[in-house]
Design a protein around this motif. Sequence first.
Motif, PDB file in Angstrom:
ATOM      1  N   TRP A 162       0.812  -1.219   0.000  1.00  0.00           N
ATOM      2  CA  TRP A 162       0.000   0.000   0.000  1.00  0.00           C
ATOM      3  C   TRP A 162       0.844   1.268   0.000  1.00  0.00           C
ATOM      4  N   GLU A 163       2.088   1.204   0.531  1.00  0.00           N
ATOM      5  CA  GLU A 163       2.900   2.402   0.635  1.00  0.00           C
ATOM      6  C   GLU A 163       3.991   2.481  -0.429  1.00  0.00           C
ATOM      7  N   LYS A 164       4.005   1.546  -1.367  1.00  0.00           N
ATOM      8  CA  LYS A 164       5.063   1.485  -2.377  1.00  0.00           C
ATOM      9  C   LYS A 164       4.576   2.076  -3.702  1.00  0.00           C
ATOM     10  N   ASP A 165       4.741   3.399  -3.824  1.00  0.00           N
ATOM     11  CA  ASP A 165       4.361   4.115  -5.037  1.00  0.00           C
ATOM     12  C   ASP A 165       2.922   3.799  -5.445  1.00  0.00           C
ATOM     13  N   PRO A 166       1.956   4.134  -4.597  1.00  0.00           N
ATOM     14  CA  PRO A 166       0.559   3.753  -4.886  1.00  0.00           C
ATOM     15  C   PRO A 166      -0.004   4.335  -6.168  1.00  0.00           C
TER      16      PRO A 166
END
Length: 200
Positions: free
Chosen positions: A86-90
């Motif tokens: 969810w926090e990896k280049d959404p």
Amino acid sequence: MNAIEAIRQRRAVKHFDPNHRLTADELALLLDVAAQSPSSFNIQHWRLVNVVDPALRTQLREAAFDQAQVTDASLLFVVCTDIKAWEKDPQRYWVNAPKEAQDILVPWIPPFYSGKEQLQRDEAMRSVGLILQTLMIGAKAMGYDSCPMIGFDIEKVGQLVNLPADYAVGAMLVIGKGIKPAWAKPGFIPRDEMVVENHF
């Protein structure tokens, strides 16, 4: 085979032809179908480890209490999930969406998940379940059998596939040409237990 029949005919098959392999085109089709699975915010948490190394399959079979389908099936996927996806280049999850959808949904992702460790894991595991079912129905529609598995040493399996930090192993899934039918369906809970109206 249509989707309804594929759902009805899908079974957890344990015995596979060890000499059969899917073609490259069949594998590509199956993975294309799998990619259609839904996921929260289209995050697509799933990560499939396609185990093709026979030696690694043997080790995974040992970790799965010597279940023969681990080595005999045409395909073995260790179905993992990236809990922190969810926090990896959404933005990349919405790259083809209309700008108005991107502007609403992408900024909503961080506050929805941030600081909610249980929710992050729950959503990641829900994604595992969704892609598992899609793969199994897709395989059945293609004329293949499958078996979802959780009967294994989960920590050992994670070690064997070099599971990254913040990932989790959700299940293993084998797909191939079944050579012995599964048992008759063991039974269903009553419909009035399965479905309640409005509230419990």
